[in-house]
Scaffold this active site. Structure first.
Site, PDB file in Angstrom:
ATOM      1  N   ILE A  32       0.611  -1.165   0.103  1.00 33.79           N
ATOM      2  CA  ILE A  32      -0.103   0.090   0.245  1.00 33.79           C
ATOM      3  C   ILE A  32       0.490   1.297   0.031  1.00 33.79           C
ATOM      4  O   ILE A  32       0.841   1.817  -0.442  1.00 33.79           O
ATOM      5  CB  ILE A  32      -0.937   0.169   1.004  1.00 33.79           C
ATOM      6  CG1 ILE A  32      -2.210  -1.478   0.654  1.00 33.79           C
ATOM      7  CG2 ILE A  32      -1.876   1.433   1.266  1.00 33.79           C
ATOM      8  CD1 ILE A  32      -3.470  -1.438   2.319  1.00 33.79           C
ATOM      9  N   TYR A 181      -0.401  -8.865  15.812  1.00 39.70           N
ATOM     10  CA  TYR A 181      -0.258  -7.161  14.861  1.00 39.70           C
ATOM     11  C   TYR A 181      -1.095  -7.062  15.044  1.00 39.70           C
ATOM     12  O   TYR A 181      -0.736  -5.625  14.687  1.00 39.70           O
ATOM     13  CB  TYR A 181       0.079  -8.424  13.014  1.00 39.70           C
ATOM     14  CG  TYR A 181      -0.165  -7.283  12.165  1.00 39.70           C
ATOM     15  CD1 TYR A 181       0.333  -6.593  11.542  1.00 39.70           C
ATOM     16  CD2 TYR A 181      -1.405  -7.497  11.736  1.00 39.70           C
ATOM     17  CE1 TYR A 181       0.052  -5.282  10.984  1.00 39.70           C
ATOM     18  CE2 TYR A 181      -1.641  -6.796   9.997  1.00 39.70           C
ATOM     19  CZ  TYR A 181      -0.759  -5.959   9.972  1.00 39.70           C
ATOM     20  OH  TYR A 181      -1.211  -4.761   8.906  1.00 39.70           O
ATOM     21  N   LYS A 185      -1.455  -2.637  15.300  1.00 39.71           N
ATOM     22  CA  LYS A 185      -2.208  -1.595  14.618  1.00 39.71           C
ATOM     23  C   LYS A 185      -2.821  -0.885  15.644  1.00 39.71           C
ATOM     24  O   LYS A 185      -3.413  -0.317  15.424  1.00 39.71           O
ATOM     25  CB  LYS A 185      -2.528  -2.353  13.436  1.00 39.71           C
ATOM     26  CG  LYS A 185      -1.847  -3.275  12.294  1.00 39.71           C
ATOM     27  CD  LYS A 185      -0.750  -2.049  12.003  1.00 39.71           C
ATOM     28  CE  LYS A 185      -0.961  -0.924  10.368  1.00 39.71           C
ATOM     29  NZ  LYS A 185      -0.308  -0.279  10.066  1.00 39.71           N
TER      30      LYS A 185
END
Length: 316
Positions: A32, A181, A185
């Site tokens: 991204i 993870y 975030k």
């Protein structure tokens, strides 16, 4: 008589010009981050690719120039897993101001064992959250020197179902890669929102916005060789998912709008329009757990202790 807005609808394919502005995209060499950098490069701005790997960043820069021949793009060596290196990296930026930084870089591990940064922090929490927390401190003078600096933090839909364990933020007691993870975030998203609150309290001109890409898959992402090459088989396998998900080029849209659109405000959450999974970018209601300012403040204090710096207080 109904009023008519003089502001045209946001068009992801016709971005406003940003000549003379400088944007830094961490992890701008792949995924991204690459598409954020490519799209911003088409506006006339100078785009800096922050990357641990100069070789991969050079390949990304060449791919951007293939698509945007007039692109003003360059590389900054940036290792978010090494906190002591960040001040020097920002010095090497060589700019008197920074109009926006997109905190996009991230590590995602899918299997044990638990790994750590050079500072001894769990790798995903240390890179995704603590690295960006510390980087913001060193970038803040440059962001403050811009007319309306912005910090855009890339969260993840994976964080929507997670909750932080502030007694074990680095997963020392119960390490599960997928959960760790998602929590890293989530920590980033808490940071982005708490950062805006503290900037407002300090009377800063810098704004902090949180975005997420929805469901962005490699199989739905257009090829950008050598950065990303999508085979015919991958395209066919990914086609059914395209009904509800999207490619990483579209996953970049919320971050790009958060950088460029003057109507975007600090403290907002932006994501894809359709079920928060795909489509054009829009502001969306804040996820309920992200409204817990006590958790955000506690995480801030822990992060300040772990990194030795304060992004707003300039202490360290």
């Amino acid at each position: 008589m109904p009023s008519v807005s003089s502001t045209p609808p946001w068009d992801v394919h016709r971005l406003p010009r940003a000549d003379g502005r400088v944007f830094l995209v961490t992890g701008g060499n792949a995924g991204i981050g690459y598409f954020i950098a490519e799209q911003l490069s088409a506006t006339g701005a100078t785009v800096v690719l922050g990357s641990r790997s100069p070789m991969k960043a050079e390949a990304a820069m060449a791919a951007i120039r293939e698509r945007v021949p007039e692109a003003r793009v360059r590389v900054l060596r940036l290792d978010l897993a090494d906190l002591a290196s960040l001040e020097t990296a920002v010095d090497a930026l060589g700019s008197a101001h920074l109009d926006a930084v997109v905190h996009n870089a991230g590590v995602a591990l899918d299997a044990p064992p638990r790994r750590t940064t050079v500072d001894g922090h769990e790798l995903m929490f240390g890179t995704n959250h603590l690295g960006h927390f510390a980087l913001t401190r060193w970038l803040m003078p440059l962001l403050s020197a811009a007319p309306a600096g912005r910090v855009v933090t890339m969260g993840s839909f994976a964080a929507k179902t997670e909750r932080l364990d502030l007694d074990d933020p680095q997963s020392r007691q119960d390490y599960r890669p997928g959960r760790t993870y998602g929590r890293s975030k989530l920590a980033q998203m808490y940071f982005g929102l708490e950062l805006d609150r503290r900037l407002r309290a300090a009377g800063s001109t810098v704004a902090s916005v949180v975005v997420h890409p929805g469901g962005a898959l490699d199989a739905l992402t257009p090829s950008r060789p050598p950065v990303h090459v999508r085979s015919l088989g991958a395209r066919l396998r990914g086609a059914p998912a395209g009904v509800v998900l999207q490619g990483k080029h579209a996953g970049a849209w919320p971050a790009v709008r958060a950088v460029l659109d003057p109507a975007v405000r600090g403290g907002q959450l932006w994501g894809p329009r359709a079920f928060s999974l795909r489509g054009r970018p829009r502001t969306e209601p804040m996820w309920p757990h992200l409204t817990d300012t006590a958790v955000a403040a506690q995480l801030w204090d822990m992060s300040r202790t772990m990194t030795g710096v304060d992004p707003v207080g300039f202490s360290g």
